[in-house]
Design a protein around this motif. Sequence first.
Motif, short mmCIF file in Angstrom:
data_model
loop_
_atom_site.label_atom_id
_atom_site.label_comp_id
_atom_site.label_asym_id
_atom_site.label_seq_id
_atom_site.Cartn_x
_atom_site.Cartn_y
_atom_site.Cartn_z
N THR A 188 0.83 -1.20 0.00
CA THR A 188 0.00 0.00 0.00
C THR A 188 0.87 1.25 0.00
O THR A 188 0.58 2.22 -0.70
CB THR A 188 -0.93 0.01 1.22
N TYR A 189 1.95 1.24 0.78
CA TYR A 189 2.84 2.39 0.87
C TYR A 189 3.48 2.69 -0.48
O TYR A 189 3.56 3.85 -0.92
CB TYR A 189 3.90 2.13 1.93
N VAL A 190 3.91 1.65 -1.17
CA VAL A 190 4.53 1.83 -2.48
C VAL A 190 3.50 2.35 -3.49
O VAL A 190 3.80 3.23 -4.30
CB VAL A 190 5.19 0.53 -2.97
N ARG A 191 2.29 1.80 -3.45
CA ARG A 191 1.25 2.28 -4.36
C ARG A 191 0.93 3.76 -4.09
O ARG A 191 0.70 4.53 -5.03
CB ARG A 191 -0.03 1.45 -4.20
N GLY A 194 5.15 -0.36 -11.33
CA GLY A 194 4.40 0.15 -12.48
C GLY A 194 3.12 0.86 -12.06
O GLY A 194 2.62 0.69 -10.95
N LEU A 195 2.61 1.67 -12.96
CA LEU A 195 1.38 2.41 -12.75
C LEU A 195 0.78 2.68 -14.12
O LEU A 195 1.52 2.93 -15.08
CB LEU A 195 1.66 3.75 -12.03
N TYR A 240 -10.11 -0.18 -20.74
CA TYR A 240 -9.27 -1.36 -20.51
C TYR A 240 -8.95 -1.47 -19.02
O TYR A 240 -8.86 -0.45 -18.31
CB TYR A 240 -7.95 -1.28 -21.28
N GLU A 241 -8.76 -2.70 -18.58
CA GLU A 241 -8.28 -2.94 -17.21
C GLU A 241 -6.81 -3.29 -17.27
O GLU A 241 -6.38 -4.10 -18.10
CB GLU A 241 -9.06 -4.08 -16.55
N PHE A 242 -6.02 -2.67 -16.38
CA PHE A 242 -4.58 -2.89 -16.35
C PHE A 242 -4.18 -3.40 -14.97
O PHE A 242 -4.63 -2.87 -13.95
CB PHE A 242 -3.83 -1.59 -16.65
N GLU A 243 -3.35 -4.39 -14.97
CA GLU A 243 -2.74 -4.88 -13.74
C GLU A 243 -1.25 -4.58 -13.81
O GLU A 243 -0.57 -4.96 -14.77
CB GLU A 243 -2.96 -6.38 -13.56
#
Length: 711
Positions: free
Chosen positions: A487-490, A622-623, A614-617
């Motif tokens: 979560t912190y990295v996101r 990455g973002l 589109y959905e991206f994972e």
Amino acid sequence: MQTRFQKLELKNQSSELVTFEVDGTPLAVSSPTPGVFRLKFGKSRQPDYGLLVPQESAETITVEPLLDGKPGDVVLKTFFTELTITGKPFSVRLTHRMRPRVTLPSFAFDSKGATWTVGLGLAEGEAVYGLGEQFTALNRRGQVLTPDESLAYQVPLAWSPRGWGVCPITPAAVTHDVGVSEDALYEVQVADESLDLLLFGGTPTEVLNAYTNMTGKPSVPPVWSVGVWVSNSQYSNAQEAVELAQKLRAEGIGCDVIAIDGHAAWKVQTRSAFEWDRSFFSDPVRTLAALKALNMHVSIQEQPTVPLDAPQFDEFLSREMLLTTADGKPVLVKAADGTDAALLDFTQQDAYTFWREKHESLFKDGVGVIDTGFIHGSVREAQAYNGDSGERLQSAIPFLRNRCVFEATQKFVGEGIDKRATICAHIGGIGSQRYPLIWSRHKAQGTHWDQLREHLRGALNAGMSGLPFSAVDVGGAIPDAAMPAETYVRWLAASVFFSHVRFPALDKIGPTSFGDETLALIKRWLKFRYRLVPYIMGALEEAARNGLPAMRAMPLAFPDDLEAHRWPDQYLFGPALLVAPILSDSGKSVVYFPRGEKWHDLATGVRYDGGTVYEFEKPLDGLPVFGREGHILCLGPEAQATHEINSIRPVTEAWLFGLPAVDPCVTAIKVKVMQMQGNAYIKGLEGTKVLAAYGYEVSRRGAEVKVVKKR
């Protein structure tokens, strides 16, 4: 009891000012800048605080009778914009570029309560945006917004993608009922003796440009301010700040600013005299010099309170430098230690000058930026030196305080590209964009993801309200030490694409709290943040020209794409990047690509058509970020601080998204793009590595870069 206006009588007219009487109340109408009409009802005896800046020249107004109207009904015309004014009942209609934009069917005044109410008609499904740093939905339709001390930046500017905007110019309380009491009506209620109303015609971009023309263009903050800021929740002594800076440099963690709060820097009793707390700062000049040697700028938090036992208290009170009640007793707020304290009256010139000039010693000692702090309490019971009182002071005093500290910074830090003035402010309103930075201290609720979403929406709402720069604290203003590493990295990944970013409370949670693998991810994101500096500064300079924020919500960036308006958690960062932060544990984000454009994934180069979803994972490094076709992303070198970036030639690499069509957003250098016969030619990228999009190739001839499709 409110009286709705009926009778309209034209009194005088000139090319720049038309005056009426409306039921005996004077009304003056002007057009101070293109696309804007200013309506001033009544006569104000109260200070205006310079909320509006002088305009070089007004638009020429012609007055014509309204065809098929009642006697006395008129149309006021400027080059692009018209204002139709009718009586019985009194109403106004705004037309821009030959299209009706909005009708104001009702104006009323309650003389007993000194309150104005203005109604604006809303079409079915019409959205309304703006109204300050709110942390809820972007669309204000269906909301009632009242003055709220918990909301730091309350700006009464509202606009619609249909091509209109409205803003009452006042420090007084303004309430907005956006289609709640009556679905088809937006009611603006202003608690003031007179009404000064701006009506804007044009696109959202034009409205923000006109609003900042009227209330002041944003100042460009210094380059180092877009680097990373850090702080501890508390320090035992100044040496801990130096050790923190040394650790960050040794670990290779990017940083430009060390923030020290007022609890550490000052004793409560002597902070209003700007006397360092020698138990903390045994040698402030030496300590600040040590931080400067590490290429760290220092932010110090202050608070304009005067404790009752402060040495200057009696003098300040006798010289009328403190806010008092009507019977002369000082208005009390809470000092940093929770005790009662008085507050400087920034409407009194001696108090204003004292506070401004006292900053000279701080800047000489080596402070780089002032955090203007918080006022814990209300000043609504105050009677200011200038005669103002009540709710007006709740907005006016922070505005004057921020202006005072900004002027001190300009005066004592100096000018030049690396010494542009900036402050760290937490409260403001109309005109606050003149004195950056805005640093929200919003304490969000809910899960960590909910909190990140609230901060994102607060920044987007601020941007749509004429506040172009928004800062974010990684993990929140008071981060949870138990926050998971992912979560912190996101949160950091999303924060990279804010105009300003800080790690708060590093002694509780920070880049080194999670182990080597997470630290490597954090350092990778920070390196990309510093690579973005030329682009970010270009966006901030653009904001100073046209008022557009660095973070542009979909309704602002794409007002004609109604589907895009349904995606509140994605935004343009500057003109070229579409950002869709990941806001859940899934590591996924669903992205809508605005129609009429094509978009290139920064990580893969894959191109997506506009009007698609589109959905991206993405992995933790990455973002979902996409380059806008026809644009160029100018990047600098990897760095640990902005001083490592060449201020004259900051760009080391240029990423092309398709065939370049527009000049890039970038600071310091001028890059020109021209298309001819299906090819693009770029000048200004000498010595820069140019990366073409898939299907294109580049070649150089002298100072010119040629981009062509591969055969």
